[in-house]
Structures are given as C-alpha cells and as structure tokens.
Write a protein that holds these residues in place. Sequence first.
Motif, PDB file in Angstrom:
ATOM      1  N   ALA A 396       0.840  -1.199   0.000  1.00  7.60           N
ATOM      2  CA  ALA A 396       0.000   0.000   0.000  1.00  7.60           C
ATOM      3  C   ALA A 396       0.875   1.248   0.000  1.00  7.60           C
ATOM      4  O   ALA A 396       0.613   2.218  -0.711  1.00  7.60           O
ATOM      5  N   LEU A 397       1.954   1.200   0.796  1.00 10.60           N
ATOM      6  CA  LEU A 397       2.863   2.352   0.851  1.00 10.60           C
ATOM      7  C   LEU A 397       3.479   2.612  -0.522  1.00 10.60           C
ATOM      8  O   LEU A 397       3.515   3.746  -1.003  1.00 10.60           O
ATOM      9  N   SER A 398       3.949   1.531  -1.166  1.00  9.92           N
ATOM     10  CA  SER A 398       4.529   1.694  -2.502  1.00  9.92           C
ATOM     11  C   SER A 398       3.525   2.340  -3.447  1.00  9.92           C
ATOM     12  O   SER A 398       3.859   3.258  -4.202  1.00  9.92           O
ATOM     13  N   ALA A 399       2.286   1.834  -3.410  1.00 15.37           N
ATOM     14  CA  ALA A 399       1.269   2.342  -4.322  1.00 15.37           C
ATOM     15  C   ALA A 399       0.943   3.805  -4.022  1.00 15.37           C
ATOM     16  O   ALA A 399       0.834   4.627  -4.931  1.00 15.37           O
ATOM     17  N   VAL A 400       0.807   4.112  -2.738  1.00 21.01           N
ATOM     18  CA  VAL A 400       0.458   5.490  -2.364  1.00 21.01           C
ATOM     19  C   VAL A 400       1.557   6.461  -2.762  1.00 21.01           C
ATOM     20  O   VAL A 400       1.291   7.570  -3.236  1.00 21.01           O
ATOM     21  N   VAL A 486      11.591  18.339   1.032  1.00 22.67           N
ATOM     22  CA  VAL A 486      11.446  16.920   0.752  1.00 22.67           C
ATOM     23  C   VAL A 486      11.102  16.223   2.069  1.00 22.67           C
ATOM     24  O   VAL A 486      11.727  16.486   3.092  1.00 22.67           O
ATOM     25  N   PHE A 487      10.068  15.380   2.034  1.00 23.46           N
ATOM     26  CA  PHE A 487       9.727  14.605   3.222  1.00 23.46           C
ATOM     27  C   PHE A 487      10.476  13.287   3.182  1.00 23.46           C
ATOM     28  O   PHE A 487      10.635  12.686   2.121  1.00 23.46           O
ATOM     29  N   VAL A 488      10.938  12.850   4.343  1.00 24.78           N
ATOM     30  CA  VAL A 488      11.656  11.590   4.407  1.00 24.78           C
ATOM     31  C   VAL A 488      11.037  10.741   5.508  1.00 24.78           C
ATOM     32  O   VAL A 488      10.857  11.209   6.636  1.00 24.78           O
ATOM     33  N   ALA A 489      10.687   9.504   5.155  1.00 24.49           N
ATOM     34  CA  ALA A 489      10.089   8.604   6.143  1.00 24.49           C
ATOM     35  C   ALA A 489      10.888   7.316   6.200  1.00 24.49           C
ATOM     36  O   ALA A 489      11.759   7.068   5.367  1.00 24.49           O
ATOM     37  N   SER A 490      10.557   6.506   7.193  1.00 19.61           N
ATOM     38  CA  SER A 490      11.271   5.257   7.378  1.00 19.61           C
ATOM     39  C   SER A 490      10.763   4.203   6.413  1.00 19.61           C
ATOM     40  O   SER A 490       9.585   4.143   6.093  1.00 19.61           O
ATOM     41  N   SER A 491      11.673   3.334   5.956  1.00 25.20           N
ATOM     42  CA  SER A 491      11.274   2.269   5.040  1.00 25.20           C
ATOM     43  C   SER A 491      10.889   1.005   5.811  1.00 25.20           C
ATOM     44  O   SER A 491      10.590  -0.013   5.223  1.00 25.20           O
ATOM     45  N   GLN A 492      10.934   1.076   7.147  1.00 24.98           N
ATOM     46  CA  GLN A 492      10.713  -0.141   7.920  1.00 24.98           C
ATOM     47  C   GLN A 492       9.237  -0.419   8.110  1.00 24.98           C
ATOM     48  O   GLN A 492       8.468   0.487   8.418  1.00 24.98           O
ATOM     49  N   PRO A 493       8.858  -1.709   7.990  1.00 30.07           N
ATOM     50  CA  PRO A 493       7.440  -2.071   8.134  1.00 30.07           C
ATOM     51  C   PRO A 493       6.873  -1.583   9.466  1.00 30.07           C
ATOM     52  O   PRO A 493       5.727  -1.121   9.511  1.00 30.07           O
ATOM     53  N   ALA A 499       4.276   7.255   8.351  1.00 31.66           N
ATOM     54  CA  ALA A 499       4.260   7.797   6.993  1.00 31.66           C
ATOM     55  C   ALA A 499       2.858   8.171   6.522  1.00 31.66           C
ATOM     56  O   ALA A 499       2.710   8.883   5.541  1.00 31.66           O
ATOM     57  N   VAL A 500       1.814   7.687   7.223  1.00 31.70           N
ATOM     58  CA  VAL A 500       0.453   7.866   6.707  1.00 31.70           C
ATOM     59  C   VAL A 500       0.094   9.341   6.553  1.00 31.70           C
ATOM     60  O   VAL A 500      -0.173   9.825   5.449  1.00 31.70           O
ATOM     61  N   THR A 501       0.105  10.062   7.668  1.00 31.83           N
ATOM     62  CA  THR A 501      -0.266  11.462   7.602  1.00 31.83           C
ATOM     63  C   THR A 501       0.740  12.239   6.766  1.00 31.83           C
ATOM     64  O   THR A 501       0.382  13.159   6.039  1.00 31.83           O
ATOM     65  N   GLY A 502       2.009  11.819   6.868  1.00 31.58           N
ATOM     66  CA  GLY A 502       3.055  12.469   6.081  1.00 31.58           C
ATOM     67  C   GLY A 502       2.788  12.344   4.598  1.00 31.58           C
ATOM     68  O   GLY A 502       2.962  13.295   3.837  1.00 31.58           O
ATOM     69  N   ALA A 503       2.332  11.156   4.175  1.00 28.82           N
ATOM     70  CA  ALA A 503       2.055  10.951   2.752  1.00 28.82           C
ATOM     71  C   ALA A 503       0.941  11.884   2.304  1.00 28.82           C
ATOM     72  O   ALA A 503       0.986  12.460   1.218  1.00 28.82           O
ATOM     73  N   ALA A 504      -0.069  12.056   3.173  1.00 28.91           N
ATOM     74  CA  ALA A 504      -1.177  12.954   2.828  1.00 28.91           C
ATOM     75  C   ALA A 504      -0.689  14.399   2.760  1.00 28.91           C
ATOM     76  O   ALA A 504      -1.005  15.140   1.816  1.00 28.91           O
TER      77      ALA A 504
END
Lengths: 574, 292
Positions: A396-400, A486-493, A499-504
């Motif tokens: 889902a993260l990849s797709a978003v 640029v926003f940077v988030a963790s790649s860890q599951p 990352a949710v709110t950050g992605a928005a």
Amino acid sequence: MGAADPRPSVVVSHVDIVYRVYAGGRSGGSGERRGVRTVHAVKDVSFVAHHGESIGVIGRNGSGKSTLLRTVAGLVPPTSGEVWADGTPSLLGVNAVLVKQLSGARNIYIGAQALGLSKAEVDEIYDEIVEFSEIGDAIHLPMSTYSSGMAARLRFAISTAATPPVLVIDEALATGDAHFRARSQERIEKLRGQAGTVFLVSHSAATIRAMCDRALWLDQGELVMDGPVDEVVDAYAAAAERSLGAGGPVEPEVPGVERWKGRTRFHTSALVSRQGTPDRCDTVVLASGADLALALSAVPAATTVGAPVLLTSSKRLMKVTAAEVERLGARRVVLLGDAGVVDEDVADALRESGVAVERVEEGDAESVSVALLDDLDASSGVDTVYLVPGEDPMAALSAVLTARPGRDRVLLVGPEGVRDAHVEALRRIAPARVVVVADAEDVAEADLAPLRELATEGVERWLSPTPVQAAAEAADGLAAEAVGVVFVASSQPESVGDAVTGAAVAALANAPILLVDRDEVPSATHAQLERLAPSHVVLLGGEMAVAPAVRQSLAGYLRQGGPGRGESEGDVDL
Amino acid sequence: MSPGPALSVEEARALARRHGLTSLSARPGLGRYLAELWRRRQFVLTLSAAQGAAQYEKNRLGHLWAVFNPALLIVSYFLVFGLLLRTDRGVDNFIAFLSIGVVLFGVTASVLTSGAKAISNNLGLVRALRFPRAALPVSVSLTELYTSWPAFALLLLLTPLTGEALSWHWLLFPVAVLLQMLQLTGLALVLARLVNASRDLANFIPLAVRLMRYTSGVFFSISVFADRFPELVGQVLTYQPFALQLELGRQALLEEHPVTPLSWLVSLGWAVLLLVVGTVVFWRGEGTYGRG
C-alpha cells in the motif's frame, strides 16, 4: 588496528585556546549591546599522536573538539602552549567550500596546490580525484551549485589525494551515502597504512568506534580521558546517560533537517498534520491506527478533496487528535470502518465537539476503501487505480507513494480476490489503467479478466515493489528547481504508521516523499536527494524509525545558500 | 584511563625536535615565511588565473568586457570632463591622457577594493587549508594583472590613433605597470590585515578610493593645478604614489610628458617601501586571519 609506530606525528603540549567573539546584542531593547566576549575553548590539553594512529575526538557540542583540531591542523595557532606536527596537516571540515564561485575542477587545482602539490602532480592525480568524488560532469560547474554532500565528497577527495601525513576530519563523513562512507573509510585505512595519522571528530560514537583505535574525550575544553577507543567511548556514553537522566540522550539539532515525531503514531500523526497543513480543511479523514493499509489507501482519495488523513486510536479519541481536528476547523470527519474498527466512542466524542461524522461502514476494509471513493466524491477523472492486498501495508505504501495526486487511486483487495464491488467501482471510475500490486497467488489471473474490459489501457501487475524504489521513482518525475522541501520517512514495516499522515501532507503540498532505512540512506534515495538538493528536509518519525546519524547525513544533501554572494565586481561609479 | 601526566613543555619540545616535527604554534620567521610563500607560487598563480577567469565567465560576451568596460568608462569620462567640465586645460592630447588615467587608476581601485577583502572573500580557503595567507592579497594583484591586459592593449592601440608617435620610451610602460603592481600589492597586504582586524574599516575603502580618484589627476593635469597651492601641497599631490602611477604611464606613452628620472626613482622608492611595510605588517598578523 595497525600497530602504532612509536614515532610521534603530532605533539600537543599544554595548549590553551581563547578566542574572542563579537557579540551583537540582537535581542530587543534600545541600545544594541555590543561587546567582546572571550571564550576559553581549550584548556591545558596535551597529548602525543603517533604515525599510523587513528584518533577519535568525542565530547558534547561546544566542548572544544573542533577548535582543538583546527589548531592541530595548523589553521588557528594556540593562545598558549605549543603544537608540532610532521609536515603540513590537512583539515577536512564539513563546512569549508574552498572557492564557491569557481568550478570543482578549478578547486581541485587550487586546493591540492595549496596543500603543497605542484601543478604537474595535480595533473597526475586529477582524474583520480574526480573519479573518487563521483561528481561526474558537474565537476565543471561552479561549486555554488553543488549540494553540500557533493562538496564534501570533493573536499574529501582533494584532501586525501595528496596523502597528507596528518589528516583531520571534522564530521565530514556524516555526509554522503553508505557507499561513499565505505570508500572513504577504505581510503583512511590506506592512509594510516602509509604511516599517516588521522583525527576524526564526530557526534556518532558508532563512527568513532568503527574508525578509530584511540579516543580523546573533551569536556568544556578539558581533556577528560585519553585511551583505547572502546574504553573512552563507553565511559563517555555512561557519563552522557547519567547527566541526561531518564530522558535518554537528546538528539542534536540539525539545521535544515526537521524531525516531526510524537510519542505514539497518533501523536506523530497529529503533529505532522499540524506542522504540514497550515490552512483550514473542510474535511478530515480519520483512520484507525490498527489498519495501516486501509489508512494508506485512503490518502489518494482524500487528497482529491484536500483532506488530511489522521490516525486515531480505535478505542477512544485522543486529546491530540481531537485538538488537531479542531485546529483544522473541519466540519466533516470521514471515519473509516464500522464500530468494530473504530469504536463508537470516537464518533461520539467527535460529534460532541460539533463536527459531522460520516462513517464509511461497508463491512471489511476492502469494501470501505471502495466505498470511500463515492463518499469523497473521488471517483471521476481517474487515470490509474492500484489494487493492493489489504494485509500488505508495504505494498500500500509503494502504491500510495507512486500514485500521482489527483489522478490515481488505491483500492484494497481481500484474500478472496477481486469482488463484484471492485468491478462495479472500476466500471464507474473508468480508469485508463489498473495496476495490481500482487502476484497471481494473492490476486488470481482469472480475476483480472473482467477488469481488462474496464481499463482502456489495460491491466498490469507490479510485482513486489520496494517502497524505497517506488518513492525514488515517483520523485524522479519532479524537476529539481520545483522542489523545496522533501519529506523523508522510514522504510521499515514497523514504522509505516509514521508515513500515513506524512504521505497525505506531502501529496497536498505536492512535495516528494522519500524513504530511508533506520541507519542508512539507500542508494536510490541518495540519488534522488542528490539530484533534488532540497532546501529543507522533514523527517517523519522518531529516532527508532530513523537514527540520528541518518538525520545528520541528510543535512549533507541540502542546497547550499543562494547563488554567489559577491557584490558587483567593478567599481566604476563616480 | 586518565590522560596521565602530560609531558613537560621541555620534554615535549625535545621529543618534537628529536623527530624533526615542525612547530604549528609559532609564527615562522619572516625568511621562512617568504620561502614558504615562494614554494606555493604555483598555487598563487592558479588561484589568480582562476579568479580572473571567473570574473567574466558569467557574461555571454565574456572577456570582451575587459575591453568594453574601460572603453565605455573612457567615453563617459570624456563626455563629463572633456566636454562638459573642461578639465583639459594644459593638456594637448586629452583623450590619450584621460585613457591612461582611467585604465591605470581602474587597476588601482580594483586592487585596493578586493585586496582589502582578500581574507574575508576567501574564508573557505582560509578555514580549510594551511598556507601562508599572504598568498591571498598577492593573488589579488596577480588576478588584476590577468584581467587587465586587454585594457592595457586597448591603451597601446588607442594612443597612436590620437597622434602619438611610437618611441623607445614605450618600452617603459611595462616597467610603470610593474612598479604600480608592486606598490598595490604592498597596500593590499596592509589593507587585508586592517580589514581582518576590524571589518568596519572595509567601509572606508570605497571612500578612500574615491578621494584618490579625484586627487590623483585621472582627468586633469596636476602640474597645471598644483601651481595654485603652496609648494608643499603641490609636491605631495605630485609625488604621492597614485599620482605617480599615472604620471609614469603618461611619461612612457605621451610625448607631452618627458621621461623624468626623478619620478621613476620616487616611484621605485614607494614600491620598495610599500612592499616591505606591507609584507612585515601582514606577516605579523599571520595566525589571526580567518579567526572567529
């Protein structure tokens, strides 16, 4: 650990360094109080360094580490005491830029010749310097156009190309990616092998442990301890913990790289929304922090109505969340899932605060994600729809991260595959393309047949994408000039929640979002950061998600000040 | 493990000497300082050439501006002083007279202005690399020489066009430029140290340059005006280094200004004096540059 040659390479004897700072009273008041303040930065420090040694210098900010090493490099003479060294030491400072307005190529000649090489010698090693710095064709552009990471790499290549007898490194290794760090480490080892002495100042105990065999611990300008690296670093770490008490170590501030983090994912979510959504929002989407795939899948749809996506505890409406909903001035809250997903207490608390609550309660998560499109009136003008397994937040993260704001949507599919509801929804949406982010086991080939008739440009599979790669590819479409933050988030599951709110927020701001590992900047992300050279980086999540050392290294990608600051050259005025 | 008892100053000194280490804390003697500077001559040349080249790289017409700038300046000075204010009294070939003044004083103004900022404009280098800092003011002069040759060429082309005959004393023109550069290097060394010690002083440099521009005979003949003043004032106006720089250039190129050995000797004196004073003053400040 190479056997230290008993021959001394640096002798520091009873060195005191006092410098004056010109303090301009900037804070309010009438008459500016300007005074000269003296700072006793280094107090009676003595040590002898030997050939082949690698010495780490640790201490808190302002403990005099850098000042001492500038003296060891021969740049600032001590106020009292004496320093001797073998040959001309070379200092690799993280902020030195040599001559900004000149090209990297010219700086190679200037820097190497200042270190005492002849022009012919520089001619010989020029190619090697360029190759090592990995700057490529940009070597012919002025250094003012370099990211600070590029500039640091070039300086490192110049300073070490001449194999200086004494190399002083001030945090320079904090910049650059893991790959470059490994190569520079190699080069430092080589230097020590040739009987050079290396000094390294770093905040990072891990770096010092990895690269040094001896350490000096400075505190308030005094040499507290000098000995084998592990003993000194352990003692320093123990003392740091004691002095900070239960609060744990405080991460040093990194100018230009902000960290938005809260105690829990809900705190983080509310904080990210507060920092990243300055304006009021009519609609807010509230998702349970227990189902991150669903929360993520709501992001592209929410973006179409300018709504941020907040995470809420499924049991109760937390204070931070309520406060943020109120601050946003939302009139409508879209709650994802029925009372089994988000408790009715949450809805009640919201209603009490005077907002209209709309629950999307079509049963399971997959149906909710489909129904949400109608609810947000987000089913028209869609280009690509990503179908993502509901139990796979990373997909889902990849797709978003790949979905383009306004044009693409993400829908969840359950273990039983594509259902009638999906087909119906896709018929209504009529996307150009459907991308199934799952293999044939999760979404059977037979399920795709009805979809093929709906998507004008066909249906394709996207097999096991990595979010890091997906984020980098999405960012690749942006022009560097158009990107500020640029926003940077963790790649860890386990950190997807951050990352949710950050992605928005990133989607609403049309800013790229990139992913890093806990302890490292992956190469795909490194390449994008290098290319984008952001003016500002926002890190989403705490130190457990992204380590302080990574935050430090992100500073290395920041765009350096404006173009040239030289005033008009000629003075032809009358 | 505590740092342990440190070596005493004498022991440390003996250890360093035994292993042939060089002292980084003491300012080197003047002789060694100059030797060190001489060893870095290639660095100074590279830096000068690079900074010179960078000056015009930004413009599309590039180095052509090295000719356009002085040419346009000469034209505007001629309009103002030759046609409007008529300061050409007592000068036969005013165009050549003015051109030499404008070009040579342009060099002076530029070296003084950037020389004063030689340290502050190069903090990146100063903070990263150890080299004799005198290299920076010296390279300012060399940079100027590097960027000024098109203007000098313009003078040498323009002067015969105004009716001056070629003569042996044209060979003195490079000597005049050399003396001027030596004097300016000495001044740049002094100014660089002053401005490093107190940034505020940098504000006076443009003022001083302007004052010298108006009093050194760029667009009028000092000998014509000097008569009105008391003897001493006239002498000062005539023999101060900036006026002499222009006078030497004119003696080399213009028939109206016969070659006078006294002018050249005084100018040589200035060159030696300024260079020695500049070098010593700057050297004594070594170690304070780029601090804080």
